[in-house]
Each structure stands twice: as structure tokens, then as C-alpha cells.
Design a protein around this motif. Structure first.
Motif, PDB file in Angstrom:
ATOM      1  N   ASN A  22      24.879  13.793  21.904  1.00 28.85           N
ATOM      2  CA  ASN A  22      26.014  14.241  21.098  1.00 28.85           C
ATOM      3  C   ASN A  22      25.775  14.016  19.611  1.00 28.85           C
ATOM      4  O   ASN A  22      26.149  14.842  18.774  1.00 28.85           O
ATOM      5  CB  ASN A  22      27.286  13.524  21.543  1.00 28.85           C
ATOM      6  N   HIS A  25      23.512  16.641  18.302  1.00 28.99           N
ATOM      7  CA  HIS A  25      24.336  17.841  18.178  1.00 28.99           C
ATOM      8  C   HIS A  25      25.143  17.802  16.881  1.00 28.99           C
ATOM      9  O   HIS A  25      25.190  18.764  16.122  1.00 28.99           O
ATOM     10  CB  HIS A  25      25.264  17.914  19.395  1.00 28.99           C
ATOM     11  N   ASN A  30      20.654  21.695  18.236  1.00 24.52           N
ATOM     12  CA  ASN A  30      21.241  22.695  19.122  1.00 24.52           C
ATOM     13  C   ASN A  30      22.351  22.069  19.969  1.00 24.52           C
ATOM     14  O   ASN A  30      22.297  20.877  20.269  1.00 24.52           O
ATOM     15  CB  ASN A  30      20.147  23.260  20.025  1.00 24.52           C
ATOM     16  N   PRO A  31      23.384  22.840  20.369  1.00 22.32           N
ATOM     17  CA  PRO A  31      24.428  22.282  21.235  1.00 22.32           C
ATOM     18  C   PRO A  31      23.904  21.689  22.532  1.00 22.32           C
ATOM     19  O   PRO A  31      24.557  20.805  23.109  1.00 22.32           O
ATOM     20  CB  PRO A  31      25.337  23.486  21.509  1.00 22.32           C
ATOM     21  N   ASN A  32      22.750  22.147  22.988  1.00 15.97           N
ATOM     22  CA  ASN A  32      22.113  21.593  24.189  1.00 15.97           C
ATOM     23  C   ASN A  32      20.749  21.023  23.808  1.00 15.97           C
ATOM     24  O   ASN A  32      19.723  21.696  23.946  1.00 15.97           O
ATOM     25  CB  ASN A  32      21.953  22.671  25.268  1.00 15.97           C
ATOM     26  N   TYR A 174      31.908  20.502  18.731  1.00 11.68           N
ATOM     27  CA  TYR A 174      31.114  19.960  17.636  1.00 11.68           C
ATOM     28  C   TYR A 174      31.815  18.760  17.008  1.00 11.68           C
ATOM     29  O   TYR A 174      31.177  17.766  16.647  1.00 11.68           O
ATOM     30  CB  TYR A 174      30.870  21.043  16.589  1.00 11.68           C
TER      31      TYR A 174
END
Length: 313
Positions: A22, A25, A30-32, A174
Motif C-alpha cells: 500500500n 502504491h 502501480n496500484p498492483n 489511493y
């Protein structure tokens, strides 16, 4: 790749992979995030924290104390004025949050079986905060002269660029990632149980709560420094020989004059590729590479053991 696992008294494996994912992120990844990269970053943070504890333990022994306090860790940070300033501001924010919680619900802050610094170590007559220690170590008042936190500013600019074209659902995710940390709560002792099991599973070292709070700050900053360095490496990879402005192409920059190189990122979150293991290893290679001499060929202390270096300190 070496993986560090910590098993607590219950037999469960303590790790911060979810929190670090997290954080990456939130810092611009990247979100993943890449799972292998997260494991590598976790091992880096854990190794750094345990090395810091070893150095702090030596300082506490020299003071004649059997407990590692926040003074022993902040003492290791004394040469990095900017990090001391960030820790100073972090303490102010934590105090404000604790004060707000006390006013709203005073009964929730009464926690039993919590030992403070002066209760664990009788040689400490007064429970000194991080700010008190920073003022004591800052002989020339350099910390108070810093009026602008450029690191925080550049990270906020990067976050603003990322969220320019975000939908509400992605922005909410986010925002939650930006709130991640190495402490699970803001109450006394609530957020330090997991990190103590992670870095001190055998309870061999006696660490105060304030020292654990500083370690949470250092761990958070270590993850941030690694991500910041990856974006700098990506910017270097974009340069073309003979064209000094090639790295500014493609809308990767807001204002190269005022924002420096740390905000190198495309607008819109979907355009950010996940940080790879190779990029993190390149960050470590550049950071721990010995400095070269004037002739650029040899290092005068190459035959000697390299001193312990910390990414954040």
C-alpha cells in the motif's frame, strides 16, 4: 533473493507485505505492485531496522542502560538534518492527533500494562520526547532554520499528478494507501506490537515505545526513499546522449526548474508501470557503491571494511 521471515510466540509469521504494498502504491507505484518487489523491499527495510537496532544497542550500553530508547536511535540520525526536521514535524502531528483523541474520548487512552521510558529504565528521570532530543543534538540550531520540506513537497506534487484523472473509486483506494504506515493505530502501545514482533521476535532487546515509534518513522521513510530513487533511475534511463533535454520529453515533468527530478512521472495513474526487482537492486547498487577518488579509477579505502550505511539515515 533472500527472504526474511519473523515468527512470533504464537507461531504466526509476522510481515508487513500488505502495508508496504500500500505504501508503494501511495508513493507512486502501480496500484498492483510487483509481489517479488514488495518482498524485496520488505527484506531491505527489515535488514535496515535490525542494523539500526544493533548500532543503537551499542549506544545504550555506552550510556550504561539496558534499554534502547529513542535517544539512541535519534543519535544515529544526528548528521542528517533534513531527516531530523521531518521527524520533528512528525512528532508535532502525532501530538496533535493524540491531543484530539484525548479531548474526544479520554477514557480510550487509559491502557494497562504499558511501561514508559522512565518506568523501564530507572536511570532516565524524565521522559524526553523526540523534539526534546532533537533540540539537544541540534547544537547549531540547524533544524529550526529549515522552513521548507522539499521532500514532502515533491512527494505531494507527484501525488497531485497521479490523481489528476482518477475516478472516485480509484482515488478512495489511493487515499487509503497513502494512510498506510508501520503502526496499526494511534493509541499508546496499540501500533507497536506487530513491528516489535517483526524486528525483535526473540525479545532479546528491550525497546521503549518511543524508540519503536522512531523505528516506524524510519521504516516508512526507507520505503519512500526506495520508490523516490526508482523514479530517478527511470528518468536517467530516458536520457539520450547528445540531447540534454531528452529526459523531459513526453509530459513527464511539471516544471523542471522548480520541481527538480523527483516528480518524474506521467499524469494519470494508469501510465505507471510497476516497480521491478531489477530497479530496486539498481537503487541499492548505486547507494552502496563505494565512492571513487579524484582520478575516477580507484578508491583509497577499498581494502578496508565499508562502514554500515543506512538508506534513510
Amino acid at each position: 533473493m533472500v527472504s526474511y521471515f519473523t515468527i512470533d510466540a504464537t507461531g504466526e509469521v509476522a510481515n508487513f507485505q500488505k502495508e508496504i504494498s500500500n505504501m508503494m502504491h501511495g508513493f507512486g507505484d502501480n496500484p498492483n505492485p510487483n509481489a517479488a518487489t514488495v518482498v524485496l523491499v520488505e527484506s531491505i527495510v527489515l535488514q535496515q531496522l535490525r542494523s539500526i537496532l544493533q548500532e543503537a544497542s551499542i549506544n545504550s550500553n555506552l550510556r550504561g542502560s539496558k534499554v534502547i530508547s529513542n535517544y539512541d536511535i535519534i543519535y544515529l540520525m544526528r548528521k542528517n538534518i533534513l531527516k531530523l526536521k521531518r521527524l520533528h514535524d512528525y512528532q508535532l502531528k502525532i501530538d496533535h492527533i493524540e491531543k484530539s483523541r484525548t479531548v474526544s474520548s479520554p477514557s480510550e487512552n487509559v491502557i494497562s500494562n504499558i511501561m514508559f521510558d522512565d518506568e523501564k529504565d530507572p536511570t532516565i528521570k524524565k521522559r524526553r520526547t523526540h523534539i526534546d532530543i532533537i533540540r539537544e543534538l541540534d547544537e547549531y540550531e540547524e533544524v529550526c532554520q529549515i522552513k521548507f520540506d522539499v521532500i514532502d513537497y515533491l512527494r505531494k506534487v507527484r501525488a497531485a499528478k497521479i490523481t489528476e484523472s482518477m475516478s472516485y473509486e480509484k482515488y478512495e483506494a489511493y487515499h487509503k494507501a497513502r494512510c498506510s504506515s508501520f503502526r496499526s493505530g494511534y493509541g499508546l502501545g496499540k501500533g507497536f506490537v506487530k513491528i516489535e514482533q517483526w524486528i525483535n521476535p526473540t525479545k532479546e532487546l528491550k525497546i521503549t515505545l518511543l524508540a519503536l515509534e522512531v523505528l516506524c518513522f524510519i521504516a516508512y521513510e526507507t520505503v519512500a526513499e526506495v520508490v523516490d530513487a526508482v523514479f530517478l533511475i527511470r528518468q536517467d534511463a530516458k536520457k539520450k546522449y547528445g540531447d540534454p533535454f531528452s529526459k523531459f520529453e513526453g509530459g513527464h515533468f511539471c516544471n523542471p526548474v522548480s520541481l527538480n527530478n523527483s516528480v518524474y512521472i506521467k499524469s494519470g495513474y494508469e501510465g505507471v508501470p510497476a516497480i521491478t526487482v531489477a530497479e530496486v537492486r539498481e537503487v541499492l547498487r548505486r547507494y552502496f557503491n563505494p565512492r571513487i577518488g579524484m582520478n575516477g579509477l580507484f578508491y583509497r579505502n577499498m581494502c578496508l571494511d565499508l562502514p554500515v550505511r543506512f538508506i534513510t539515515l
